[in-house]
Write an enzyme that holds these catalytic residues in place. Sequence first.
Site, PDB file in Angstrom:
ATOM      1  N   TYR A 197       0.834  -1.206   0.000  1.00  0.00           N
ATOM      2  CA  TYR A 197       0.000   0.000   0.000  1.00  0.00           C
ATOM      3  C   TYR A 197       0.877   1.268   0.000  1.00  0.00           C
ATOM      4  CZ  TYR A 197      -2.888   3.831   1.433  1.00  0.00           C
ATOM      5  OH  TYR A 197      -3.488   5.058   1.476  1.00  0.00           O
ATOM      6  N   GLY A 198       0.462   2.266  -0.769  1.00  0.00           N
ATOM      7  CA  GLY A 198       1.245   3.492  -0.967  1.00  0.00           C
ATOM      8  C   GLY A 198       1.903   4.041   0.288  1.00  0.00           C
ATOM      9  N   GLY A 199       1.096   4.339   1.303  1.00  0.00           N
ATOM     10  CA  GLY A 199       1.627   4.975   2.509  1.00  0.00           C
ATOM     11  C   GLY A 199       2.619   4.105   3.262  1.00  0.00           C
ATOM     12  N   LYS A 206       5.418   9.131   3.105  1.00  0.00           N
ATOM     13  CA  LYS A 206       5.220   9.325   4.547  1.00  0.00           C
ATOM     14  C   LYS A 206       6.484   8.982   5.343  1.00  0.00           C
ATOM     15  CE  LYS A 206       0.933  10.353   3.864  1.00  0.00           C
ATOM     16  NZ  LYS A 206       0.475  11.740   4.007  1.00  0.00           N
ATOM     17  N   SER A 248      -5.436  12.809   7.178  1.00  0.00           N
ATOM     18  CA  SER A 248      -5.612  12.071   5.933  1.00  0.00           C
ATOM     19  C   SER A 248      -7.094  11.969   5.563  1.00  0.00           C
ATOM     20  CB  SER A 248      -5.047  10.659   6.106  1.00  0.00           C
ATOM     21  OG  SER A 248      -3.739  10.738   6.613  1.00  0.00           O
ATOM     22  N   CYS A 250      -9.213  14.211   4.572  1.00  0.00           N
ATOM     23  CA  CYS A 250     -10.081  15.300   5.045  1.00  0.00           C
ATOM     24  C   CYS A 250     -10.116  16.448   4.043  1.00  0.00           C
ATOM     25  CB  CYS A 250      -9.598  15.826   6.396  1.00  0.00           C
ATOM     26  SG  CYS A 250      -9.937  14.696   7.746  1.00  0.00           S
ATOM     27  N   GLY A 251      -9.727  16.196   2.787  1.00  0.00           N
ATOM     28  CA  GLY A 251      -9.952  17.194   1.743  1.00  0.00           C
ATOM     29  C   GLY A 251      -8.755  18.070   1.392  1.00  0.00           C
ATOM     30  N   ASP A 275      -0.033  17.467  -0.148  1.00  0.00           N
ATOM     31  CA  ASP A 275       0.102  16.569   1.007  1.00  0.00           C
ATOM     32  C   ASP A 275       1.268  16.895   1.943  1.00  0.00           C
ATOM     33  OD1 ASP A 275      -0.954  14.272   2.378  1.00  0.00           O
ATOM     34  OD2 ASP A 275       0.758  13.112   1.689  1.00  0.00           O
ATOM     35  N   ASN A 364     -10.809   3.760   0.639  1.00  0.00           N
ATOM     36  CA  ASN A 364      -9.465   4.350   0.557  1.00  0.00           C
ATOM     37  C   ASN A 364      -8.813   4.017  -0.793  1.00  0.00           C
ATOM     38  OD1 ASN A 364      -7.287   5.871   1.617  1.00  0.00           O
ATOM     39  ND2 ASN A 364      -6.191   3.988   2.157  1.00  0.00           N
ATOM     40  N   ARG A 366      -7.380   4.744  -4.458  1.00  0.00           N
ATOM     41  CA  ARG A 366      -6.491   5.876  -4.747  1.00  0.00           C
ATOM     42  C   ARG A 366      -6.199   6.019  -6.233  1.00  0.00           C
ATOM     43  NH1 ARG A 366      -4.219   8.866  -0.178  1.00  0.00           N
ATOM     44  NH2 ARG A 366      -5.105   7.831   1.624  1.00  0.00           N
ATOM     45  N   ASN A 493     -15.189  26.987   0.155  1.00  0.00           N
ATOM     46  CA  ASN A 493     -14.146  27.246   1.162  1.00  0.00           C
ATOM     47  C   ASN A 493     -13.324  28.478   0.792  1.00  0.00           C
ATOM     48  OD1 ASN A 493     -14.992  25.067   2.655  1.00  0.00           O
ATOM     49  ND2 ASN A 493     -13.552  23.637   1.711  1.00  0.00           N
TER      50      ASN A 493
HETATM   51  C1  OXD Z   1      -2.375   9.862   3.900  1.00  0.00           C
HETATM   52  C2  OXD Z   1      -1.999  10.017   2.477  1.00  0.00           C
HETATM   53  O1  OXD Z   1      -2.741   8.750   4.328  1.00  0.00           O
HETATM   54  O2  OXD Z   1      -1.635  11.137   2.081  1.00  0.00           O
HETATM   55  O3  OXD Z   1      -2.285  10.866   4.624  1.00  0.00           O
HETATM   56  O4  OXD Z   1      -2.025   9.033   1.716  1.00  0.00           O
HETATM   57 MN    MN Z   2      -1.473  12.593   3.659  1.00  0.00          MN
END
Ligand code: OXD
Ligand code: MN
Length: 587
Positions: A197-199, A206, A248, A250-251, A275, A364, A366, A493
């Site tokens: 998984y990416g993260g 990360k 993570s 949250c927009g 990010d 989740n 992506r 926003n």
């Molecule tokens: C996270 C992401 O999980 O950027 O924060 O993928």
């Molecule tokens: Mn992130």
Amino acid sequence: MTNNPELAAWIDAVAAATTPDKIHLVDGSDAEHDKLIEEMLADGTLEKLNEKTHPNCFLHRSDPSDVARVEHLTFVCTESEEDAGPNNNWMATDEGHAKIDALFAGCMTGRTMYVIPYLMGPYGSPFSRAGVEITDSPYVVANMRIMARIGRRALDHIEAGNSFVRGLHSVGDLDPERRFIMHFPEELMIKSFGSGYGGNALLGKKCHALRIASWQARTEGWLAEHMLILGIEDPSGKTTYVAAAFPSACGKTNLAMLVPPAEFKGWKVWTVGDDIAWLHLGEDGRLWAINPEAGFFGVAPGTSLTTNPNCMKTLGRNAIYTNVGVTADGAPWWEGIDGPKPSELIDWQGRPHDAANGPAAHPNSRFTVSASQCPSYSDQANVPQGVPISAFIFGGRRSAVAPLVFEALDWDHGVFAAAAVASETTAAATGQVGQVRRDPMAMKPFCGYNFADYWAHWLSFKERSDKLPKVFHVNWFRKDADGNFMWPGFGDNMRVLKWIIERCEGSSDAVKTPIGLIPQGKDLDLSGLDLNEATVAALLAIDPKIWRTEMEAIEEYFGSFGDRLPGAIVEQIERIKREIIESQKAA
Ligand code: OXD
Ligand code: MN
């Protein structure tokens, strides 16, 4: 393979331990990429999507048990437990190495070991940092190629004598019982086993750009933060840059690519990053930010032409989709995308979609796509010195308590407000969704050292500059008694961003409250927005009773950091509690 003796020795040592069939030094070329894609299509790692509607796009379905970051299996390994702090899972350095090295032993037999030199940050920037990821996953190579600057130029940087972070990764057998993500900040080293998984697996993101970099940033006097960076151009052509931290999913990606409402003629938002931000004090006393990444690894569900048109225009080509659904004509699909739900759909696990099995796309799921394809990508995104930041914005996902926006009274209060951020958990990490937890600076999963030291580091910037950004806190997620969102969010926003910019310029009003400076309805540009006065008032209201309870929770949380907690944080808690009580007496 390389003339850097340290790198050459490490590659040899890893190969001896993991026993791959082949070793491939990644050069980042198109020919190399095409060959890897071909191999992944042949062995089923990737599926080709519709070339007409989604040119050069691919779908990857991960193991169903490997769909998110695994915070409970993520460790910071240091000599002293105190240095990792109560905010991290800790293991002693030797124990960490021993545990994970046992998993790596012989794990690449029958596989190719890819060596990926990469650079985080623009070419030629004094703030960019190098790393080398060794992995047995071609999917990781293809994603790293989008997310970082990989290959020959990164290797040149390392061979020129610059330091580099060593990251070792293997998907292993994807057994969640044999999965660890370990960081050794004292050795600038990462070891990740058992997840694709990416993260967990794209180690530049990360693991390096936040956990290891935050440790380095503290020692060297800069900041590595979980922040988007955007520029707001006003009708006169002036652009103001802000950096914003949200937990993570949250927009952040949506805010980074915001399209202002129709009423905001002449306003434009430019995307620098979605990010991560690395921030350094400039000679002018301002904080300058670079985005260390080159791509977006964004959450697909909820992304549409309504919520994020720039993102939809970015990800229609040259993208890798992970765990989305797919339509009968080979287009990627997820909940919240434009248009009606197709009658025929394959879900993220490759089954005909049946609502009884849950959503078609994993919550989740992506997309990975180059930032350069984004229509709002800033022409300043690759400048070596970065962009000057006028405001920091922090926020969480809170259905109650936090108002739409407030401004901190000063730097100490801003650091406190950022450290006190709480948010409802999301699908970006395994575990229960919707639980309120403290997520200071949105760095709970990513700070590579003791939060108490991290807050002291943030506070110390006050001694070094009097031109620091103003600090704001926002909450787009407040709900009414029926559970409906009260604020429209997304492009609207911009209305809050405009007030923030005006506050930076000293041209808008606010009312002082114990928790900060809050606009009244009249201070926000709400033209064309269908929101009644009572709702606006409720969005901006501070309920002293609720805030007394909130302060108790905040105090309890900070208490867990013991004597290491900076005095300035304790003073803020005392001041706010005192002022809330005074405001209740005065009422
Ligand atoms: C996270 C992401 O999980 O950027 O924060 O993928
Ligand atoms: Mn992130």
